[in-house]
Design a protein around this motif. Sequence first.
Motif, mmCIF file in Angstrom:
data_model
loop_
_atom_site.group_PDB
_atom_site.id
_atom_site.type_symbol
_atom_site.label_atom_id
_atom_site.label_comp_id
_atom_site.label_asym_id
_atom_site.label_seq_id
_atom_site.Cartn_x
_atom_site.Cartn_y
_atom_site.Cartn_z
ATOM 1 N N TRP A 218 0.849 -1.185 0.000
ATOM 2 C CA TRP A 218 0.000 0.000 0.000
ATOM 3 C C TRP A 218 0.884 1.234 0.000
ATOM 4 C CZ3 TRP A 218 0.808 -2.974 4.405
ATOM 5 C CH2 TRP A 218 1.461 -2.339 5.467
ATOM 6 N N GLY A 219 0.289 2.387 -0.191
ATOM 7 C CA GLY A 219 0.937 3.643 0.174
ATOM 8 C C GLY A 219 1.645 4.449 -0.888
ATOM 9 N N TRP A 220 2.204 3.799 -1.933
ATOM 10 C CA TRP A 220 2.973 4.574 -2.916
ATOM 11 C C TRP A 220 2.046 4.901 -4.087
ATOM 12 C CZ3 TRP A 220 6.542 3.601 -7.380
ATOM 13 C CH2 TRP A 220 7.506 4.626 -7.511
ATOM 14 N N ASN A 221 1.284 5.992 -3.961
ATOM 15 C CA ASN A 221 0.252 6.325 -4.935
ATOM 16 C C ASN A 221 0.424 7.759 -5.422
ATOM 17 O OD1 ASN A 221 -0.626 7.916 -2.787
ATOM 18 N ND2 ASN A 221 -2.155 6.418 -2.124
ATOM 19 N N SER A 222 -0.552 8.258 -6.172
ATOM 20 C CA SER A 222 -0.421 9.579 -6.789
ATOM 21 C C SER A 222 -0.291 10.684 -5.745
ATOM 22 C CB SER A 222 -1.612 9.850 -7.706
ATOM 23 O OG SER A 222 -2.830 9.772 -6.993
ATOM 24 N N ALA A 223 -0.995 10.556 -4.632
ATOM 25 C CA ALA A 223 -0.906 11.589 -3.598
ATOM 26 C C ALA A 223 0.490 11.661 -3.000
ATOM 27 C CB ALA A 223 -1.940 11.314 -2.507
ATOM 28 N N VAL A 224 1.130 10.509 -2.859
ATOM 29 C CA VAL A 224 2.472 10.464 -2.281
ATOM 30 C C VAL A 224 3.513 10.961 -3.275
ATOM 31 C CG1 VAL A 224 4.275 8.936 -1.388
ATOM 32 C CG2 VAL A 224 1.904 8.618 -0.662
ATOM 33 N N VAL A 225 3.488 10.446 -4.502
ATOM 34 C CA VAL A 225 4.547 10.809 -5.458
ATOM 35 C C VAL A 225 4.419 12.265 -5.902
ATOM 36 C CG1 VAL A 225 4.741 8.412 -6.223
ATOM 37 C CG2 VAL A 225 3.347 9.997 -7.536
ATOM 38 N N ALA A 226 3.236 12.836 -5.820
ATOM 39 C CA ALA A 226 3.069 14.248 -6.184
ATOM 40 C C ALA A 226 3.902 15.156 -5.291
ATOM 41 C CB ALA A 226 1.597 14.641 -6.108
ATOM 42 N N LYS A 227 4.195 14.687 -4.083
ATOM 43 C CA LYS A 227 4.967 15.494 -3.134
ATOM 44 C C LYS A 227 6.458 15.206 -3.184
ATOM 45 C CE LYS A 227 1.001 15.498 0.022
ATOM 46 N NZ LYS A 227 0.506 15.056 1.357
ATOM 47 N N MET A 228 6.858 14.212 -3.976
ATOM 48 C CA MET A 228 8.269 13.837 -4.027
ATOM 49 C C MET A 228 9.056 14.778 -4.930
ATOM 50 S SD MET A 228 8.020 9.645 -4.146
ATOM 51 C CE MET A 228 9.809 9.468 -4.257
ATOM 52 N N GLU A 229 10.195 15.251 -4.450
ATOM 53 C CA GLU A 229 11.032 16.163 -5.222
ATOM 54 C C GLU A 229 12.404 15.571 -5.518
ATOM 55 O OE1 GLU A 229 11.092 19.833 -3.068
ATOM 56 O OE2 GLU A 229 8.974 20.273 -3.502
ATOM 57 N N ILE A 230 12.597 14.306 -5.226
ATOM 58 C CA ILE A 230 13.880 13.642 -5.466
ATOM 59 C C ILE A 230 14.075 13.446 -6.971
ATOM 60 C CG2 ILE A 230 15.184 11.509 -5.089
ATOM 61 C CD1 ILE A 230 13.583 11.250 -2.446
ATOM 62 N N PRO A 231 15.219 13.816 -7.528
ATOM 63 C CA PRO A 231 15.476 13.574 -8.955
ATOM 64 C C PRO A 231 15.340 12.089 -9.279
ATOM 65 C CG PRO A 231 17.115 15.063 -8.042
ATOM 66 C CD PRO A 231 16.337 14.536 -6.888
#
Length: 314
Positions: A218-231
Motif C-alpha cells: 500500500w501507500g505509494w500512490n499519486s498523492a504520495v509521489v506528487a509530493k516527491m522532489e527527489i530527482p
Amino acid sequence: MLFLHGAGTPAEVAFDVPYQDYSWMAYLAQAGFDVFSMDVTGYGRSTRPLAMNDPCNLAKEQQAKFALILIPAPCAASYPRQMTTIASDWKDIAAVVDYIRALRHVEKLNLVGWSLGGPRSGGYAAQNPDKVQKLVLLAPAYNRMMSGVPPVQAPAEGPTMNTQSREEFVANWNGQVGCPDQYDSAAAESVWSEMTKSDPVGATWGAGVRRAPNVTVWGWNSAVVAKMEIPTLMVSGVHDKQVPQQRVRDLYADLGSRQKVFVDLACSSHNAMWERNHLLLFQTTLEWLTHTSVRGKQEGMLRLGYADTDVSSR
C-alpha cells in the motif's frame, strides 16, 4: 548507492549476474560508485521465515505441482497470510540505509529499484527524503489509485509465498520478446543458476524452484509521489508485460520532481538488465547519477536504442 530487488528475484541475482558484462553493480562500481545491494526478509540470503518451508502455504494451484513429491495432496495452510508487508520492507531498507550511511560517513544514498523495488525504494524515499540523493527505477510497479493506508489486517489473508520453476521463468521471459536476439540464452541460464543457488531449500523442491514471499502493499500512490522532489530516472522496456509502460508513464506524470526523465528502452522486457540493451541501461543510469540528466535532458521522455532514432523528446 543501494540496489533494491523486485517481487521474485533477490538482489544479488538481479543486479550482479556473473556473466560477461551483465553485472549492473560491477558496471557502476567500476565507474567509481560504492555499490551495495540488499535482500529484504524472505529473499536470497536474508532470513526466510519458517512458514516459507511449508509447501501447504502455497496457493492450491501451486501446491498441485508438488503433489506426491513434497505433499501427498493439497493441504490447509499452516500460516494463512501473506508473509511480509511493504512497511516491513521499508523497515528493512531503513536499517540498511542507516548502516551504509554510518559505514561510509555520508548523509544520502542513491537508490536503484526494479519492479516491486519501485514502491520499496520510492516509498522509503518519500518518507525519508533527507537520506536519498537520487532514484533510478527500472519498470517500477506503480498504481496511482493504490490505497494510502494499510488494510485493517496486515499481512492480508492469502498464500504466504509463491514459487517459480525454470520452465515458468523462461516462459514468462519469452512472452515478452519482441526483437530477434533480444536476450542471450547463456545469460538466462546464468541467471537461473544463481537463482537456485540463492534458495537452497527451493532448489530441492521437485526439479528446483525459487521461492518468494507474498507482500501486502500500500501507500505509494499519486498523492504520495506528487509530493516527491527527489530527482528520478525511470526506465521501461517497450515489451514489458509485467509492468506495462503506461504504468510508468503514469508515474512520470504524477511525480512532483522537476528533475525527472522517462526512458522508453527498445528491444527490452521487464528483464532489461539481462538483455542485449543492458549496457545502454547501465550507461543511462551512470549518466543520470553523475549529471542528473540523460542526453542533456533533466526533464522529459526519451526513446533509446531504436533503429529509427536514438532520442526523441516528449
